[in-house]
Scaffold this motif. Structure first.
Motif, PDB file in Angstrom:
ATOM      1  N   SER A 164       0.871  -1.165   0.000  1.00 23.57           N
ATOM      2  CA  SER A 164       0.000   0.000   0.000  1.00 23.57           C
ATOM      3  C   SER A 164       0.912   1.219   0.000  1.00 23.57           C
ATOM      4  CB  SER A 164      -0.890   0.008   1.241  1.00 23.57           C
ATOM      5  OG  SER A 164      -1.603   1.220   1.326  1.00 23.57           O
ATOM      6  N   SER A 165       0.752   2.075  -1.003  1.00 25.80           N
ATOM      7  CA  SER A 165       1.613   3.245  -1.101  1.00 25.80           C
ATOM      8  C   SER A 165       0.844   4.410  -1.698  1.00 25.80           C
ATOM      9  CB  SER A 165       2.831   2.925  -1.978  1.00 25.80           C
ATOM     10  OG  SER A 165       3.594   4.100  -2.190  1.00 25.80           O
ATOM     11  N   ARG A 166       1.103   5.608  -1.191  1.00 24.26           N
ATOM     12  CA  ARG A 166       0.533   6.808  -1.808  1.00 24.26           C
ATOM     13  C   ARG A 166       1.232   7.137  -3.121  1.00 24.26           C
ATOM     14  NH1 ARG A 166      -0.682  11.158   2.980  1.00 24.26           N
ATOM     15  NH2 ARG A 166      -2.244   9.913   4.065  1.00 24.26           N
ATOM     16  N   SER A 167       2.327   6.431  -3.398  1.00 21.95           N
ATOM     17  CA  SER A 167       3.104   6.700  -4.607  1.00 21.95           C
ATOM     18  C   SER A 167       2.879   5.682  -5.709  1.00 21.95           C
ATOM     19  CB  SER A 167       4.598   6.733  -4.261  1.00 21.95           C
ATOM     20  OG  SER A 167       4.836   7.746  -3.311  1.00 21.95           O
ATOM     21  N   ALA A 168       2.177   4.589  -5.415  1.00 21.30           N
ATOM     22  CA  ALA A 168       1.987   3.544  -6.426  1.00 21.30           C
ATOM     23  C   ALA A 168       0.761   2.709  -6.065  1.00 21.30           C
ATOM     24  CB  ALA A 168       3.218   2.653  -6.503  1.00 21.30           C
ATOM     25  N   ALA A 169      -0.027   2.386  -7.075  1.00 23.19           N
ATOM     26  CA  ALA A 169      -1.271   1.651  -6.843  1.00 23.19           C
ATOM     27  C   ALA A 169      -1.037   0.179  -6.515  1.00 23.19           C
ATOM     28  CB  ALA A 169      -2.184   1.760  -8.069  1.00 23.19           C
ATOM     29  N   ASP A 170       0.043  -0.389  -7.032  1.00 20.73           N
ATOM     30  CA  ASP A 170       0.323  -1.804  -6.811  1.00 20.73           C
ATOM     31  C   ASP A 170       1.807  -2.055  -7.047  1.00 20.73           C
ATOM     32  OD1 ASP A 170       0.646  -1.758  -9.599  1.00 20.73           O
ATOM     33  OD2 ASP A 170      -1.292  -2.708  -9.973  1.00 20.73           O
ATOM     34  N   TRP A 171       2.199  -3.333  -6.995  1.00 20.75           N
ATOM     35  CA  TRP A 171       3.608  -3.694  -7.118  1.00 20.75           C
ATOM     36  C   TRP A 171       4.188  -3.274  -8.476  1.00 20.75           C
ATOM     37  CZ3 TRP A 171       7.518  -4.534  -4.157  1.00 20.75           C
ATOM     38  CH2 TRP A 171       8.667  -5.144  -4.655  1.00 20.75           C
ATOM     39  N   ALA A 172       3.454  -3.488  -9.539  1.00 19.84           N
ATOM     40  CA  ALA A 172       3.940  -3.123 -10.871  1.00 19.84           C
ATOM     41  C   ALA A 172       4.185  -1.615 -10.961  1.00 19.84           C
ATOM     42  CB  ALA A 172       2.954  -3.579 -11.940  1.00 19.84           C
ATOM     43  N   ALA A 173       3.276  -0.831 -10.422  1.00 27.14           N
ATOM     44  CA  ALA A 173       3.436   0.631 -10.439  1.00 27.14           C
ATOM     45  C   ALA A 173       4.591   1.065  -9.536  1.00 27.14           C
ATOM     46  CB  ALA A 173       2.135   1.299 -10.002  1.00 27.14           C
ATOM     47  N   TRP A 174       4.776   0.365  -8.440  1.00 21.59           N
ATOM     48  CA  TRP A 174       5.890   0.631  -7.519  1.00 21.59           C
ATOM     49  C   TRP A 174       7.227   0.464  -8.246  1.00 21.59           C
ATOM     50  CZ3 TRP A 174       6.837   2.762  -2.968  1.00 21.59           C
ATOM     51  CH2 TRP A 174       7.957   2.378  -2.221  1.00 21.59           C
ATOM     52  N   GLN A 175       7.349  -0.644  -8.974  1.00 23.27           N
ATOM     53  CA  GLN A 175       8.585  -0.872  -9.716  1.00 23.27           C
ATOM     54  C   GLN A 175       8.725   0.121 -10.874  1.00 23.27           C
ATOM     55  OE1 GLN A 175       8.268  -5.235 -10.360  1.00 23.27           O
ATOM     56  NE2 GLN A 175      10.206  -5.308  -9.215  1.00 23.27           N
ATOM     57  N   ALA A 176       7.619   0.451 -11.527  1.00 25.63           N
ATOM     58  CA  ALA A 176       7.664   1.427 -12.620  1.00 25.63           C
ATOM     59  C   ALA A 176       8.108   2.799 -12.123  1.00 25.63           C
ATOM     60  CB  ALA A 176       6.297   1.529 -13.296  1.00 25.63           C
TER      61      ALA A 176
END
Length: 196
Positions: A132-144
């Protein structure tokens, strides 16, 4: 300041909010303005909230730790009041047996706030890290977004997790990420060592 070679287990952090009971504890907690810490070679398991909490602060390095089976999330980076900068989390093992808790939770972070890479994540009941992150919706977005690009999703191969032996077997994929074996033989209370 250095926090190293500790085993923190089964901590619940009991408190209260007026008359309402409150359990809120982490294995290692760096508060809002803690800066310049090196947190290395620690094993934290079954804490009420997480193995590591970075409320805020600057230039803290969280490296070569094992965070296992906390009930809310394993790692939390809050960036409280947007006062974090230069945080580094690398070469850590972050693991859950229960799929319900998050492996990672963050506030708003970017590359100036956080460098996070070469970590090993795993939960046997999931196919990818649950975050859960305010910077990314999910794991794929986190890595992107540039985080955990070279991290790995694989079983860390603990020696005997059922009996709380979280040392890693020689074949653990964590070692290919730069993780160093944690020597647990000297962890815990001991008397003053004899000197000659």
């Amino acid at each position: 300041s250095i926090i190293r070679n500790n085993i923190v287990a089964d901590s619940i952090g009991y408190s209260s909010e007026f008359e309402k009971p409150l359990r809120c504890g982490w294995g290692i907690y760096l508060d809002s303005f803690a800066g310049g810490y090196a947190v290395t070679d620690n094993i934290c398991y079954r804490t009420s909230h997480g193995g590591i909490m970075l409320q805020g602060g600057k230039d803290n390095i969280i490296e070569n730790n094992i965070f296992v089976d906390s009930t809310v999330y394993q790692a939390r980076i809050s960036n409280f009041s947007s006062n974090s900068e230069g945080l580094v989390l690398r070469h850590n093992v972050i693991y859950n047996t229960d799929p319900a808790p998050l492996l990672l939770s963050t506030g708003q972070v970017d590359g100036n706030v956080l460098t996070m890479n070469e970590n090993l994540y795993f939960c046997p009941a999931l196919e990818a890290p649950r975050i859960s992150s305010r910077s990314a919706a999910d794991w794929a977005a986190w890595q992107a977004a540039g985080f955990d690009v070279n991290s790995v999703w694989a079983d860390p191969l603990f020696v005997d997790a059922e009996n709380d032996d979280y040392r890693l077997q020689e074949a653990s994929p964590a070692f290919s990420l730069g993780f160093r074996a944690i020597d647990t033989s000297r962890v815990g209370p001991r008397g003053r060592e004899a000197t000659n």
